[in-house]
Design a protein around this motif. Sequence first.
Motif, PDB file in Angstrom:
ATOM      1  N   HIS A   5       0.834  -1.200   0.000  1.00 51.27           N
ATOM      2  CA  HIS A   5       0.000   0.000   0.000  1.00 51.27           C
ATOM      3  C   HIS A   5       0.870   1.252   0.000  1.00 51.27           C
ATOM      4  O   HIS A   5       1.870   1.324   0.715  1.00 51.27           O
ATOM      5  CB  HIS A   5      -0.909   0.013   1.230  1.00 51.27           C
ATOM      6  CG  HIS A   5      -1.899  -1.105   1.237  1.00 51.27           C
ATOM      7  ND1 HIS A   5      -3.061  -1.050   0.519  1.00 51.27           N
ATOM      8  CD2 HIS A   5      -1.886  -2.300   1.854  1.00 51.27           C
ATOM      9  CE1 HIS A   5      -3.730  -2.174   0.703  1.00 51.27           C
ATOM     10  NE2 HIS A   5      -3.040  -2.950   1.500  1.00 51.27           N
ATOM     11  N   ALA A   6       0.470   2.239  -0.802  1.00 53.89           N
ATOM     12  CA  ALA A   6       1.230   3.487  -0.903  1.00 53.89           C
ATOM     13  C   ALA A   6       1.228   4.238   0.426  1.00 53.89           C
ATOM     14  O   ALA A   6       2.191   4.927   0.746  1.00 53.89           O
ATOM     15  CB  ALA A   6       0.653   4.362  -2.000  1.00 53.89           C
ATOM     16  N   ASP A  41       6.697   6.815  -6.693  1.00 53.84           N
ATOM     17  CA  ASP A  41       5.337   6.412  -7.074  1.00 53.84           C
ATOM     18  C   ASP A  41       4.387   6.466  -5.880  1.00 53.84           C
ATOM     19  O   ASP A  41       3.236   6.892  -6.012  1.00 53.84           O
ATOM     20  CB  ASP A  41       5.346   5.014  -7.689  1.00 53.84           C
ATOM     21  CG  ASP A  41       6.045   4.959  -9.032  1.00 53.84           C
ATOM     22  OD1 ASP A  41       6.303   6.030  -9.629  1.00 53.84           O
ATOM     23  OD2 ASP A  41       6.343   3.836  -9.493  1.00 53.84           O
ATOM     24  N   ALA A  42       4.864   6.036  -4.718  1.00 49.61           N
ATOM     25  CA  ALA A  42       4.021   6.068  -3.517  1.00 49.61           C
ATOM     26  C   ALA A  42       3.680   7.502  -3.133  1.00 49.61           C
ATOM     27  O   ALA A  42       2.554   7.796  -2.724  1.00 49.61           O
ATOM     28  CB  ALA A  42       4.719   5.361  -2.358  1.00 49.61           C
ATOM     29  N   LYS A  44       3.380  10.027  -5.205  1.00 50.59           N
ATOM     30  CA  LYS A  44       2.376  10.492  -6.171  1.00 50.59           C
ATOM     31  C   LYS A  44       0.991   9.951  -5.823  1.00 50.59           C
ATOM     32  O   LYS A  44       0.000  10.674  -5.872  1.00 50.59           O
ATOM     33  CB  LYS A  44       2.755  10.053  -7.586  1.00 50.59           C
ATOM     34  CG  LYS A  44       3.916  10.813  -8.168  1.00 50.59           C
ATOM     35  CD  LYS A  44       4.233  10.313  -9.561  1.00 50.59           C
ATOM     36  CE  LYS A  44       5.447  10.991 -10.144  1.00 50.59           C
ATOM     37  NZ  LYS A  44       5.808  10.461 -11.462  1.00 50.59           N
ATOM     38  N   VAL A  45       0.922   8.673  -5.470  1.00 46.15           N
ATOM     39  CA  VAL A  45      -0.368   8.055  -5.133  1.00 46.15           C
ATOM     40  C   VAL A  45      -0.958   8.704  -3.882  1.00 46.15           C
ATOM     41  O   VAL A  45      -2.151   9.011  -3.835  1.00 46.15           O
ATOM     42  CB  VAL A  45      -0.217   6.528  -4.951  1.00 46.15           C
ATOM     43  CG1 VAL A  45      -1.467   5.920  -4.342  1.00 46.15           C
ATOM     44  CG2 VAL A  45       0.101   5.866  -6.273  1.00 46.15           C
ATOM     45  N   ARG A  46      -0.120   8.931  -2.863  1.00 40.33           N
ATOM     46  CA  ARG A  46      -0.619   9.584  -1.643  1.00 40.33           C
ATOM     47  C   ARG A  46      -1.132  10.985  -1.939  1.00 40.33           C
ATOM     48  O   ARG A  46      -2.155  11.404  -1.404  1.00 40.33           O
ATOM     49  CB  ARG A  46       0.475   9.625  -0.574  1.00 40.33           C
ATOM     50  CG  ARG A  46       0.742   8.287   0.092  1.00 40.33           C
ATOM     51  CD  ARG A  46       1.577   8.436   1.343  1.00 40.33           C
ATOM     52  NE  ARG A  46       2.821   9.144   1.137  1.00 40.33           N
ATOM     53  CZ  ARG A  46       3.984   8.580   0.807  1.00 40.33           C
ATOM     54  NH1 ARG A  46       4.053   7.274   0.640  1.00 40.33           N
ATOM     55  NH2 ARG A  46       5.079   9.308   0.664  1.00 40.33           N
ATOM     56  N   LEU A  49      -4.516  10.655  -3.606  1.00 44.60           N
ATOM     57  CA  LEU A  49      -5.518  10.256  -2.616  1.00 44.60           C
ATOM     58  C   LEU A  49      -5.933  11.442  -1.750  1.00 44.60           C
ATOM     59  O   LEU A  49      -7.121  11.618  -1.460  1.00 44.60           O
ATOM     60  CB  LEU A  49      -4.979   9.126  -1.733  1.00 44.60           C
ATOM     61  CG  LEU A  49      -4.847   7.766  -2.393  1.00 44.60           C
ATOM     62  CD1 LEU A  49      -4.097   6.801  -1.474  1.00 44.60           C
ATOM     63  CD2 LEU A  49      -6.201   7.210  -2.762  1.00 44.60           C
TER      64      LEU A  49
END
Length: 81
Positions: A5-6, A41-42, A44-46, A49
Amino acid sequence: MFRDHARRLQDGYSRQCPGCEVVLFFAEDSQHPFVKRAMRDARKVRKLLREAEAASISEPQSQKTPSRRFAGRTRSAQRSD
């Protein structure tokens, strides 16, 4: 390669590889290209979100669909004797 999970993947996070059972440490200043990519990448995802959560919170109540529970019901006229 494995997935996580990010929200968990932040500076100082560690995880044991399910394949080789080596403990991997994730740090922002890591020189390993795969760790760098995973951290980027994590992040960016956070960020996405957080933006989606902020957009859903700031959405005004008038745009939300009304409850169907009382849709179409009107107050009935009182009966006369």
